[in-house]
Motif scaffolding. Structure first.
Motif, PDB file in Angstrom:
ATOM      1  N   UNK A 148       0.816  -1.215   0.000  1.00  0.00           N
ATOM      2  CA  UNK A 148       0.000   0.000   0.000  1.00  0.00           C
ATOM      3  C   UNK A 148       0.850   1.267   0.000  1.00  0.00           C
ATOM      4  N   UNK A 149       2.151   1.126  -0.164  1.00  0.00           N
ATOM      5  CA  UNK A 149       3.067   2.260  -0.106  1.00  0.00           C
ATOM      6  C   UNK A 149       3.270   2.829  -1.504  1.00  0.00           C
ATOM      7  N   UNK A 150       2.773   4.038  -1.741  1.00  0.00           N
ATOM      8  CA  UNK A 150       2.831   4.635  -3.069  1.00  0.00           C
ATOM      9  C   UNK A 150       4.262   5.035  -3.438  1.00  0.00           C
ATOM     10  N   UNK A 151       5.149   5.168  -2.448  1.00  0.00           N
ATOM     11  CA  UNK A 151       6.525   5.568  -2.766  1.00  0.00           C
ATOM     12  C   UNK A 151       7.317   4.442  -3.424  1.00  0.00           C
ATOM     13  N   UNK A 152       6.771   3.214  -3.402  1.00  0.00           N
ATOM     14  CA  UNK A 152       7.475   2.072  -3.959  1.00  0.00           C
ATOM     15  C   UNK A 152       6.842   1.611  -5.273  1.00  0.00           C
ATOM     16  N   UNK A 153       5.770   2.249  -5.717  1.00  0.00           N
ATOM     17  CA  UNK A 153       5.141   1.852  -6.978  1.00  0.00           C
ATOM     18  C   UNK A 153       5.336   2.949  -8.025  1.00  0.00           C
ATOM     19  N   UNK A 154       5.163   2.541  -9.258  1.00  0.00           N
ATOM     20  CA  UNK A 154       5.370   3.435 -10.393  1.00  0.00           C
ATOM     21  C   UNK A 154       4.202   3.331 -11.352  1.00  0.00           C
ATOM     22  N   UNK A 155       4.033   4.361 -12.117  1.00  0.00           N
ATOM     23  CA  UNK A 155       3.125   4.302 -13.256  1.00  0.00           C
ATOM     24  C   UNK A 155       3.990   4.362 -14.507  1.00  0.00           C
ATOM     25  N   UNK A 156       3.837   3.375 -15.371  1.00  0.00           N
ATOM     26  CA  UNK A 156       4.554   3.356 -16.642  1.00  0.00           C
ATOM     27  C   UNK A 156       3.543   3.750 -17.707  1.00  0.00           C
ATOM     28  N   UNK A 210       5.849  -5.643 -12.081  1.00  0.00           N
ATOM     29  CA  UNK A 210       4.838  -6.420 -11.366  1.00  0.00           C
ATOM     30  C   UNK A 210       3.629  -5.542 -11.045  1.00  0.00           C
ATOM     31  N   UNK A 211       2.457  -5.994 -11.467  1.00  0.00           N
ATOM     32  CA  UNK A 211       1.232  -5.252 -11.154  1.00  0.00           C
ATOM     33  C   UNK A 211       0.991  -5.228  -9.647  1.00  0.00           C
ATOM     34  N   UNK A 212       0.561  -4.074  -9.143  1.00  0.00           N
ATOM     35  CA  UNK A 212       0.147  -3.974  -7.742  1.00  0.00           C
ATOM     36  C   UNK A 212      -1.261  -3.391  -7.715  1.00  0.00           C
ATOM     37  N   UNK A 213      -2.242  -4.280  -7.722  1.00  0.00           N
ATOM     38  CA  UNK A 213      -3.646  -3.858  -7.762  1.00  0.00           C
ATOM     39  C   UNK A 213      -4.138  -3.341  -6.413  1.00  0.00           C
TER      40      UNK A 213
END
Length: 209
Positions: free
Chosen positions: A79-87, A174-177
């Motif tokens: 749930x941490x937005x700092x570790x996910x990206x939008x490509x 990796x998708x993070x839904x």
């Protein structure tokens, strides 16, 4: 008695090809080598792409600095937005966007940095086996071997330009839904031309301004 309800953690799903990328999906970018996830880590730097969840302190078969690796061993939360990206894919170009920082990734010299300017990646390399490489800034020529590479040795900069054949340049997407990017400011960034549907008060009455 206090009952705490936790949000269900959706399964992660690695993508197999760039054709599967969706603009409204949050992605983890994880090193195949086990050297962590790309992240924005403001406790370390507000300028450079950082790492989280590092589990391997070796780099390209050579021992690395345990002290440097320990900096990046923070837990990776779904749930941490700092570790996910939008490509983001637009017009044949790809943009690597960090939703929490609300900035794009580019390259300054050899170092991968953030910029508020909408900057496209030069290339994403599809290795054909479910792994990918990223090339940002400075122009990419056919046959170029320089791609983003995780650096966990004595250099405190975590991501630099290196050769794609280095194991630190090979990533899973990796998708993070578990993170709904439609709830973040990203939609205002990638779709500024979209007309507002209207502004309403809490009683459901439409406002003029």
């Amino acid at each position: 008695k206090v009952i705490v309800e936790y949000k269900k953690i959706a399964d992660y799903r690695p993508i197999a090809s760039l054709a599967e990328l969706k603009n409204d999906m949050a992605y983890h970018i994880k090193a195949k080598s086990g050297e962590g996830y790309l992240a924005w880590n403001s406790t370390i730097t507000d300028t450079y792409v950082s790492l989280r969840g590092v589990t391997n302190t070796s780099h390209n078969g050579a021992p690395s600095s345990e002290a440097v690796a320990n900096i990046y061993r923070e837990e990776v939360s779904p749930f941490d937005v700092t570790v996910v990206w939008q490509i983001i894919s637009e017009g044949g170009k790809y943009y690597l966007y960090q939703p929490a920082k609300q900035e794009y990734v580019t390259r300054d010299g050899r170092d991968y940095i953030f910029t508020a300017e909408k900057t496209a990646l030069d290339a994403i390399r599809d290795n054909g086996d479910g792994t990918f490489g990223f090339h940002a800034g400075g122009g990419h020529s056919e046959g170029s071997t320089n791609f983003a590479c995780i650096v966990t040795n004595e250099n405190s900069i975590a991501v630099r330009n290196w050769t794609w054949s280095d194991h630190g340049s090979v990533f899973y997407i990796i998708e993070n839904a578990n993170i709904d990017l439609s709830d973040t400011a990203i939609q205002d960034v990638i779709a500024p031309e979209r007309e507002a549907a209207g502004i309403y008060n809490l009683q459901g009455q439409k406002l003029n301004t």
